[in-house]
Write a protein that holds these residues in place. Structure first.
Motif, short mmCIF file in Angstrom:
data_model
loop_
_atom_site.label_atom_id
_atom_site.label_comp_id
_atom_site.label_asym_id
_atom_site.label_seq_id
_atom_site.Cartn_x
_atom_site.Cartn_y
_atom_site.Cartn_z
N SER A 88 67.25 21.47 -64.01
CA SER A 88 68.09 22.12 -64.42
C SER A 88 67.42 23.70 -64.82
N LEU A 89 67.78 24.89 -64.11
CA LEU A 89 67.43 26.01 -64.48
C LEU A 89 68.10 26.63 -65.82
N THR A 90 69.09 26.28 -66.03
CA THR A 90 69.83 26.65 -67.10
C THR A 90 69.22 25.96 -68.45
N GLU A 91 68.71 24.83 -68.19
CA GLU A 91 68.11 23.90 -69.44
C GLU A 91 66.50 24.45 -69.52
N ALA A 92 65.99 24.78 -68.44
CA ALA A 92 64.40 25.03 -68.31
C ALA A 92 64.38 26.40 -68.85
N THR A 93 65.10 27.63 -68.62
CA THR A 93 64.90 28.94 -69.12
C THR A 93 64.70 28.89 -70.61
N PRO A 94 65.55 28.47 -71.54
CA PRO A 94 65.26 28.55 -72.98
C PRO A 94 63.75 27.68 -73.36
N ILE A 95 63.61 26.90 -72.64
CA ILE A 95 62.30 26.15 -73.07
C ILE A 95 61.13 27.04 -72.81
N ALA A 96 61.18 27.58 -71.51
CA ALA A 96 60.19 28.55 -71.06
C ALA A 96 59.98 29.71 -71.89
N LEU A 97 61.14 30.18 -72.47
CA LEU A 97 61.21 31.22 -73.52
C LEU A 97 60.60 31.28 -74.75
N ALA A 98 60.99 29.92 -75.06
CA ALA A 98 60.53 29.37 -76.46
C ALA A 98 59.01 29.11 -76.30
N ALA A 99 58.40 28.80 -75.33
CA ALA A 99 57.00 28.67 -75.16
C ALA A 99 56.39 29.84 -75.14
N GLY A 100 56.84 30.81 -74.92
CA GLY A 100 56.20 32.31 -74.95
C GLY A 100 56.44 32.98 -73.61
N ALA A 101 56.98 32.38 -72.63
CA ALA A 101 57.33 33.07 -71.56
C ALA A 101 58.24 34.42 -71.70
N THR A 102 58.18 35.38 -70.74
CA THR A 102 59.15 36.42 -70.95
C THR A 102 60.10 36.42 -69.43
N LEU A 103 61.03 36.94 -69.41
CA LEU A 103 61.81 37.06 -68.12
C LEU A 103 61.24 38.40 -67.41
N HIS A 104 60.83 38.38 -66.36
CA HIS A 104 60.30 39.71 -65.47
C HIS A 104 61.76 40.46 -64.99
N PRO A 105 61.80 41.89 -65.37
CA PRO A 105 62.93 42.46 -65.17
C PRO A 105 63.26 42.52 -63.71
N VAL A 106 62.30 42.18 -62.68
CA VAL A 106 62.77 42.06 -61.30
C VAL A 106 63.12 40.64 -61.01
N GLN A 107 64.33 40.27 -60.49
CA GLN A 107 64.45 39.07 -60.26
C GLN A 107 65.17 38.92 -58.79
N PRO A 108 64.37 38.98 -57.86
CA PRO A 108 64.94 39.10 -56.59
C PRO A 108 65.63 37.75 -56.03
N GLY A 109 65.48 36.38 -56.60
CA GLY A 109 66.09 35.31 -56.35
C GLY A 109 67.01 34.68 -57.28
N GLU A 110 67.65 35.69 -58.04
CA GLU A 110 68.32 35.14 -59.07
C GLU A 110 69.79 34.41 -58.60
N ASN A 111 70.31 35.09 -57.38
CA ASN A 111 71.42 34.27 -56.87
C ASN A 111 71.20 33.10 -55.83
N ASP A 112 69.71 32.86 -55.69
CA ASP A 112 69.23 31.83 -55.07
C ASP A 112 68.64 30.78 -55.87
N GLY A 113 68.73 30.65 -56.98
CA GLY A 113 68.26 29.53 -57.84
C GLY A 113 66.76 29.88 -58.06
N TRP A 114 66.34 31.11 -58.30
CA TRP A 114 64.97 31.37 -58.68
C TRP A 114 64.88 32.18 -59.93
N THR A 115 64.26 31.95 -60.78
CA THR A 115 63.97 33.01 -62.05
C THR A 115 62.52 33.15 -62.08
N VAL A 116 62.17 34.69 -62.27
CA VAL A 116 60.75 34.78 -62.21
C VAL A 116 60.45 35.25 -63.83
#
Length: 129
Positions: A88-116
């Motif tokens: 689940s991308l919805t569940e994994a995203t806050p885990i990645a952010l809490a671990a220290g990741a940051t969202l990249h400002p460019v998201q070419p696959g956001e409508n296809d289920g990919w988050t950079v």
């Protein structure tokens, strides 16, 4: 020639400014374990938990004067990146952010289920479901 090598371990190595810190980030993100037995050589491995059978691991090599890649266009191009399929991308995203990741400002696959994301050393990686 039809011969090929027989690989028993696949290791993906990332250069970084602090091998221990980046190893701890990925260990936290993936629920894996840090193996710092090579730390005296500025090399730290991240291994799957005991009991998980895989021939894959991540490793982090500390280099002087490290400069992060700039993706998608920049003076220091990305040469490789990691993709992780999650349930689940919805569940994994806050885990990645809490671990220290940051969202990249460019998201070419956001409508296809990919988050950079960017790891703490600036390497792009993707989560997909």
């Amino acid at each position: 020639m039809n011969a090929s090598i027989r690989v028993t371990m696949h290791t993906y190595v990332l250069d970084c400014p602090d091998s221990r810190a980046l190893a701890e980030f990925y260990a936290s993100l993936l629920g894996w374990e840090v193996d710092a037995s090579g730390a005296e050589y500025d090399w730290v491995n991240v291994l799957p938990p005991e009991g998980v059978s895989t021939s894959f691991r991540l490793a982090f090599q500390q280099v002087q004067n490290y400069t992060a890649p700039v993706w998608p266009d920049g003076p220091i191009p990305q040469q490789a990146h990691l993709d992780f399929r999650v349930s689940s991308l919805t569940e994994a995203t806050p885990i990645a952010l809490a671990a220290g990741a940051t969202l990249h400002p460019v998201q070419p696959g956001e409508n296809d289920g990919w988050t950079v994301f960017l790891d703490p050393a600036g390497h792009p990686f993707c989560l997909t479901d």
